[in-house]
Each structure stands twice: as C-alpha cells, then as structure tokens.
Design an enzyme around this catalytic site. Sequence first.
Site, PDB file in Angstrom:
ATOM      1  N   LEU A  83       0.813  -1.213   0.000  1.00 50.80           N
ATOM      2  CA  LEU A  83       0.000   0.000   0.000  1.00 50.80           C
ATOM      3  C   LEU A  83       0.850   1.268   0.000  1.00 50.80           C
ATOM      4  O   LEU A  83       0.325   2.358  -0.245  1.00 50.80           O
ATOM      5  CB  LEU A  83      -0.922   0.012   1.221  1.00 50.80           C
ATOM      6  CG  LEU A  83      -1.962  -1.107   1.288  1.00 50.80           C
ATOM      7  CD1 LEU A  83      -2.683  -1.062   2.628  1.00 50.80           C
ATOM      8  CD2 LEU A  83      -2.956  -0.996   0.141  1.00 50.80           C
ATOM      9  N   ASP A  84       2.141   1.151   0.263  1.00 53.45           N
ATOM     10  CA  ASP A  84       2.997   2.324   0.361  1.00 53.45           C
ATOM     11  C   ASP A  84       3.549   2.706  -1.014  1.00 53.45           C
ATOM     12  O   ASP A  84       4.291   1.947  -1.643  1.00 53.45           O
ATOM     13  CB  ASP A  84       4.156   2.056   1.324  1.00 53.45           C
ATOM     14  CG  ASP A  84       4.910   3.322   1.655  1.00 53.45           C
ATOM     15  OD1 ASP A  84       4.571   3.954   2.662  1.00 53.45           O
ATOM     16  OD2 ASP A  84       5.811   3.689   0.878  1.00 53.45           O
ATOM     17  N   LEU A  85       3.188   3.907  -1.461  1.00 56.67           N
ATOM     18  CA  LEU A  85       3.594   4.364  -2.790  1.00 56.67           C
ATOM     19  C   LEU A  85       5.102   4.528  -2.895  1.00 56.67           C
ATOM     20  O   LEU A  85       5.693   4.259  -3.945  1.00 56.67           O
ATOM     21  CB  LEU A  85       2.904   5.687  -3.121  1.00 56.67           C
ATOM     22  CG  LEU A  85       1.379   5.641  -3.249  1.00 56.67           C
ATOM     23  CD1 LEU A  85       0.835   7.046  -3.500  1.00 56.67           C
ATOM     24  CD2 LEU A  85       0.952   4.707  -4.377  1.00 56.67           C
ATOM     25  N   TRP A  95      12.657   3.166   0.056  1.00 54.62           N
ATOM     26  CA  TRP A  95      12.229   4.527   0.384  1.00 54.62           C
ATOM     27  C   TRP A  95      13.326   5.535   0.048  1.00 54.62           C
ATOM     28  O   TRP A  95      13.052   6.604  -0.502  1.00 54.62           O
ATOM     29  CB  TRP A  95      11.892   4.635   1.873  1.00 54.62           C
ATOM     30  CG  TRP A  95      10.469   4.342   2.215  1.00 54.62           C
ATOM     31  CD1 TRP A  95       9.357   4.778   1.558  1.00 54.62           C
ATOM     32  CD2 TRP A  95      10.002   3.564   3.319  1.00 54.62           C
ATOM     33  NE1 TRP A  95       8.219   4.310   2.181  1.00 54.62           N
ATOM     34  CE2 TRP A  95       8.590   3.575   3.264  1.00 54.62           C
ATOM     35  CE3 TRP A  95      10.629   2.876   4.343  1.00 54.62           C
ATOM     36  CZ2 TRP A  95       7.809   2.906   4.207  1.00 54.62           C
ATOM     37  CZ3 TRP A  95       9.860   2.215   5.274  1.00 54.62           C
ATOM     38  CH2 TRP A  95       8.452   2.226   5.209  1.00 54.62           C
TER      39      TRP A  95
END
Length: 213
Positions: free
Chosen positions: A154-156, A195
Amino acid sequence: MEIFMYGETEKNHLRFSDETMNRLIGSLGHVERAVEPDIFKALVSSIISQQISTKAAETVKERLSQKAGEISAESISGLSFDELRSCGLSGRKTEYILGAARASIERKIDFNALHSMEDQEVIDTLVSLKGVGVWTAEMMLIFSLQRPNVFSYLDLGIRRGIMRAYGLKELSKTDFELLRSKLTPYCTVASLYFWKLAGMDNWESVLYQEEWI
C-alpha cells in the site's frame, strides 16, 4: 532521536539474496530512519500527517505538544474537541485522535500489549480504531515496534523505489509478493532502501555505478 535498529546480519542476508539489493546497499551504505517507540504517540503523529505536507504536519504536532504537553492518551483526553481543532486538526482527525485516546483509557486497546503481539494481530487491533487503516498499522509496525519483516504494498514510496531499482514501469501484486519471499525475513530493512531510492533526485546514478562496495 532513536533510529530503526539493524546491522550487518540483515544487510548481508539481503545482499546475498538479491543482486539488486546488493547494489543498493553497496551504494547507499547504512540507511537510517527515525522511530518513535511510544506507539500511541506514533499513532497520533501518523493520523496528523495523513494527506498533508510534512511542514504542515510538523506545525500541527508542535501546537499539539504545546497544548497537551507530553502526548499520551491521558493528556489528549484532557483536551476538548475545540482545543484539539485549534491546533490545526480537521474535525475528522480530531475525532480519530480522541477515539484512540478513549480506546486506551477505557482499556479497549492496550497499546503496551501490542509489543508482544504478532504482526497481523497488531494490524487487526489497530484497524479496529476509526481512522486507522492497514497502511497506518503497517507503519506502526515499522516506525514504532521496529518489526523486521514488514513489506507494504500500500505504500507508494516503497513501490516507486522497487520500480526504480528493478527498472519496472508497473508493479503487480504478484511480483511484489515474489520479491517479499526473496527478501524475507528482513523486508523492513529492504523497505528502508527502497524509500531512500524513491526520494532521491539522482537515483539513476545509484543503480549504474561501475563499482560496488
């Protein structure tokens, strides 16, 4: 400031498991990310940060700290709805934060007990709170509980980092899960690198260096 703790064991496992991770770790070195061990405080911070800029979120957090003092379920509950709103919170976020505080005080959720729960149990517990979704719960696992094997589709930012690292134009859930199996049991550490790559302007230079450490 506390940082997410990991070391050579985790990095070596990822480097031997995947050539792309070997390149990322070799180029980027040791990536640090701050953590907040107090999960209630971390949850409040996460709710504040939803859908607003980092700068705006920091302003709201500072105002809230000035009003409440040390952020806790008790200090939040001691503030009125209007006092919380005056910090710059929307009505909905104010309800979410007050709801989390009440859940703690009324013992509907024991935030301290989350430390001893399995990852999925933590997620199931947190999403029972209004305004807390799976992504927020996953971020609590990483940035408060420091769980080593969290991988959020779910983390773009994570998805963007993966696509950059592997030269992909899109990332299916199936391919994501295949990568998860490859990087387990240290998916969280891999996420720190994805990230980092996602946030870099010169990210291509990281991938195409001629020599790797």
